[in-house]
Design a protein around this motif. Structure first.
Motif, mmCIF file in Angstrom:
data_model
loop_
_atom_site.group_PDB
_atom_site.id
_atom_site.type_symbol
_atom_site.label_atom_id
_atom_site.label_comp_id
_atom_site.label_asym_id
_atom_site.label_seq_id
_atom_site.Cartn_x
_atom_site.Cartn_y
_atom_site.Cartn_z
ATOM 1 N N GLU A 1 22.983 -4.623 -76.752
ATOM 2 C CA GLU A 1 23.085 -3.941 -78.131
ATOM 3 C C GLU A 1 23.199 -4.491 -79.471
ATOM 4 O OE1 GLU A 1 22.661 -0.832 -78.123
ATOM 5 O OE2 GLU A 1 22.950 -0.465 -75.960
ATOM 6 N N THR A 2 22.055 -4.600 -80.125
ATOM 7 C CA THR A 2 21.935 -5.379 -81.128
ATOM 8 C C THR A 2 21.819 -4.639 -82.559
ATOM 9 O OG1 THR A 2 19.561 -5.108 -81.219
ATOM 10 C CG2 THR A 2 20.365 -7.039 -79.787
ATOM 11 N N GLU A 3 22.092 -3.364 -82.705
ATOM 12 C CA GLU A 3 22.316 -2.627 -83.910
ATOM 13 C C GLU A 3 23.319 -3.102 -84.682
ATOM 14 O OE1 GLU A 3 21.180 1.379 -83.635
ATOM 15 O OE2 GLU A 3 19.609 1.300 -82.297
ATOM 16 N N LEU A 4 23.482 -2.978 -85.987
ATOM 17 C CA LEU A 4 24.552 -3.395 -86.703
ATOM 18 C C LEU A 4 25.621 -2.334 -86.535
ATOM 19 C CD1 LEU A 4 26.056 -5.275 -88.368
ATOM 20 C CD2 LEU A 4 24.969 -3.957 -90.731
ATOM 21 N N VAL B 1 27.696 -3.532 -83.543
ATOM 22 C CA VAL B 1 28.708 -4.297 -83.731
ATOM 23 C C VAL B 1 30.042 -3.885 -84.677
ATOM 24 C CG1 VAL B 1 29.083 -6.725 -85.103
ATOM 25 C CG2 VAL B 1 26.684 -6.086 -83.830
ATOM 26 N N THR B 2 29.670 -2.963 -85.406
ATOM 27 C CA THR B 2 30.640 -2.572 -86.176
ATOM 28 C C THR B 2 31.486 -1.661 -85.484
ATOM 29 O OG1 THR B 2 29.348 -2.531 -88.181
ATOM 30 C CG2 THR B 2 31.093 -1.006 -88.422
ATOM 31 N N ARG B 3 31.114 -0.664 -84.749
ATOM 32 C CA ARG B 3 31.765 -0.080 -83.753
ATOM 33 C C ARG B 3 32.710 -0.735 -82.786
ATOM 34 N NH1 ARG B 3 28.102 3.989 -81.028
ATOM 35 N NH2 ARG B 3 29.729 4.706 -80.001
ATOM 36 N N ALA B 4 32.281 -1.788 -82.372
ATOM 37 C CA ALA B 4 32.912 -2.617 -81.316
ATOM 38 C C ALA B 4 34.137 -3.435 -82.060
ATOM 39 C CB ALA B 4 31.843 -3.969 -80.773
ATOM 40 N N ILE B 5 33.864 -4.052 -83.073
ATOM 41 C CA ILE B 5 34.933 -4.736 -83.806
ATOM 42 C C ILE B 5 35.899 -3.689 -84.599
ATOM 43 C CG2 ILE B 5 35.254 -6.033 -86.039
ATOM 44 C CD1 ILE B 5 33.630 -7.658 -83.803
ATOM 45 N N GLU B 6 35.445 -2.485 -84.962
ATOM 46 C CA GLU B 6 36.453 -1.435 -85.315
ATOM 47 C C GLU B 6 37.423 -1.116 -84.383
ATOM 48 O OE1 GLU B 6 34.341 1.455 -87.449
ATOM 49 O OE2 GLU B 6 34.021 0.456 -89.163
#
Length: 124
Positions: A84-87, A90-95
């Motif tokens: 999964e490369t969409e920003l 990334v944001t959802r995972a970090i959040e």
């Protein structure tokens, strides 16, 4: 140090395990999030969990949320390792509580750099 590798691809689990062993980690693996939660309950806590996003039973994002909802797992660092490369991913995972994010395909050196960023440096 210990690493738990969570990925539905057996080949990816084997490759990640080899890389992590070269970095000085003992490894365990699980094929999806539910199996990973069972391992967290039954085995010594890992220092690092490497987690894919797309898996059956319980996906990586659900796993990150489940792990972060339990205070007893607060010390476990989570590295998402996924295609999964969409920003937005990334944001959802970090959040949700992932500490770092590594996109597939990757080089061993990229994995090592992420491990070092997490303060778990190389022992090789």
């Amino acid at each position: 140090m210990r690493a738990l590798i969570v990925d539905n691809s057996r080949a990816m689990r084997i490759m990640l395990s080899r890389f992590m062993k070269e970095l000085g980690f003992e490894t365990a693996d699980a094929e999806h999030g539910k199996a990973a939660l069972a391992k967290l309950e039954s085995e010594p806590l890992p220092d690092l969990m490497l987690c894919d996003w797309n898996m059956p039973e319980m996906n990586g994002l659900e796993l990150v949320k489940a792990v972060r909802s339990e205070g007893k797992y607060a010390s476990v660092k989570i590295l998402m390792v996924t295609t999964e490369t969409e920003l937005s991913h990334v944001t959802r995972a970090i959040e949700a509580g992932a500490n770092e994010y590594l996109m597939k395909p990757f080089m061993k050196e990229s994995l090592q750099a992420k491990v070092e960023v997490l303060g778990l440096g190389s022992h090789a």
